[in-house]
Scaffold this motif. Structure first.
Motif, mmCIF file in Angstrom:
data_model
loop_
_atom_site.group_PDB
_atom_site.id
_atom_site.type_symbol
_atom_site.label_atom_id
_atom_site.label_comp_id
_atom_site.label_asym_id
_atom_site.label_seq_id
_atom_site.Cartn_x
_atom_site.Cartn_y
_atom_site.Cartn_z
ATOM 1 N N GLY A 212 -5.606 -4.599 -3.241
ATOM 2 C CA GLY A 212 -4.482 -5.489 -2.748
ATOM 3 C C GLY A 212 -4.499 -7.050 -3.589
ATOM 4 N N GLU B 160 -3.323 -3.807 1.632
ATOM 5 C CA GLU B 160 -4.304 -5.015 2.021
ATOM 6 C C GLU B 160 -4.511 -5.074 3.596
ATOM 7 N N TYR C 203 7.674 -4.141 -4.067
ATOM 8 C CA TYR C 203 6.303 -4.182 -4.479
ATOM 9 C C TYR C 203 5.354 -4.831 -3.678
ATOM 10 N N GLU C 204 5.732 -5.962 -3.078
ATOM 11 C CA GLU C 204 4.972 -6.766 -2.470
ATOM 12 C C GLU C 204 4.756 -6.258 -1.033
ATOM 13 N N LEU D 84 -3.346 -6.252 -7.360
ATOM 14 C CA LEU D 84 -2.066 -6.135 -7.720
ATOM 15 C C LEU D 84 -1.292 -7.311 -7.284
ATOM 16 N N ASP D 85 -1.941 -8.550 -6.747
ATOM 17 C CA ASP D 85 -1.164 -9.675 -6.288
ATOM 18 C C ASP D 85 -1.051 -10.568 -7.563
ATOM 19 N N ARG E 166 2.061 -3.612 -1.787
ATOM 20 C CA ARG E 166 0.676 -4.087 -1.870
ATOM 21 C C ARG E 166 0.301 -4.825 -0.671
#
Length: 327
Positions: free
Chosen positions: A220, A262, A254-255, A223-224, A258
């Protein structure tokens, strides 16, 4: 009522005495303290240097005739020093929880007494409740010691005092840490109770630990996009909050993926809650406690839900004496 509670207290007392005599539990708790203090000392020494620099600068201005009342006081946030401490609790605290939970079942199975216990005139829930009560007491004692030492170290090393609100914030995070470690205790206990072979139980528990404590949070964070630049991309480019939200909407799928990775991790929920309450994350530094608690209630609820789910799983399944002998 006494007849219902007494067996629970007896089993809990026995487990606590065994844990006190078990030097391994004491050693791993001491390791948590040592690792945390090293990280804390480095950060606290840096803060102490900042405080000394400010004091010298203020004294110099006063010597030049500057009115002391017009010199603004800097905002020092001593609880920020606990970042390394919290990160060690995330990793080592989860390990301690698993090992104490594993030991709670393995100690009985290893002596081949567990199958005997469940056939005695004692309710299954009393046996399990005694074990969970003992595990909670052992974990809580270790965390109280760790947080007291951490708070005292912040004061002694940095020279910055903690106010009542700071102590309250520490108490809230300590409670969340206890809930977090309890979830991993239940994981270790459940797997050790149900596995045919004890080594397989420990392997399974640590596989879950690896996935949820190390891998998922790291994926997480990596990828942020906002973590790829120190301080954050948006902050460095001075992009206002409305524009940030507009940009993120373009990457909503995408968010979502991701963030989903997390939030699957209890470690990330504990970290988000702790970093906000302690002001470790700059967004929350200096902010009032109650609005932060209101915003982070979901993270606390997630931790509670995970612990409750594992607890229900533990109490819902009937123990089979034929499977509890040592193999």
């Amino acid at each position: 009522m006494h007849d219902l509670v007494q067996p629970v207290l007896t089993i809990a007392g026995k487990d606590i005495r065994d844990a006190v005599n078990d030097r391994f539990v004491i050693l791993i708790t001491a390791f948590l303290l040592l690792a945390s203090l090293v990280a804390l000392a480095v950060a606290a020494i840096a803060l102490k240097g900042d405080v000394a620099t400010y004091a010298e600068a203020k004294a110099g201005l006063i010597a030049l005739g500057k009115d002391a009342s017009t010199i603004p006081d800097p905002a020092f946030y001593p609880l920020k020093l606990l970042r390394g401490f919290v990160e060690h609790v995330e990793i080592i605290g989860a390990i301690i929880g698993i090992l104490i939970g594993y030991r709670a079942a393995a100690s009985e199975r290893g002596r081949q007494t567990l199958a005997l216990i469940v056939t005695r005139p004692i309710a299954q829930w009393q046996f399990l409740a005694g074990k969970v009560l003992a595990g909670t007491a052992i974990i809580s004692s270790g965390l109280v010691l760790a947080f007291v030492v951490a708070g005292a170290s912040v004061i002694l090393i940095s020279g910055v005092m903690l106010g009542p609100e700071d102590i309250g914030r520490l108490a809230i995070v300590m409670s969340a840490a206890g809930l977090y470690a309890l979830a991993f205790f239940l994981l270790g206990f459940v797997t050790a109770l149900w596995a045919k072979k004890l080594p397989n139980a420990l392997l399974l528990a640590f596989t879950v630990w690896l996935g949820f404590v190390l891998i998922a949070p790291q994926i997480g964070d990596t990828l942020d996009p906002d973590n790829q630049v120190a301080g954050g991309v948006f902050k460095q480019l001075q992009i206002a909050k409305p524009q940030q939200l507009e940009i993120l909407q373009s990457f909503s799928t995408y968010e979502t993926i991701r963030n989903g990775i997390e939030v699957a991790s209890p470690t990330k929920h504990f970290e988000r809650l702790s970093f906000a309450i302690l002001g470790i994350k700059d967004t929350y530094a200096g902010q009032p406690l109650m609005p932060i608690l209101a915003e982070k209630t979901s993270d606390l609820v997630w931790l509670l839900a995970i612990a409750l789910a594992l607890g229900l799983l533990l109490f819902a399944r009937r123990l089979d004496p034929n499977r509890l002998s040592k193999e």
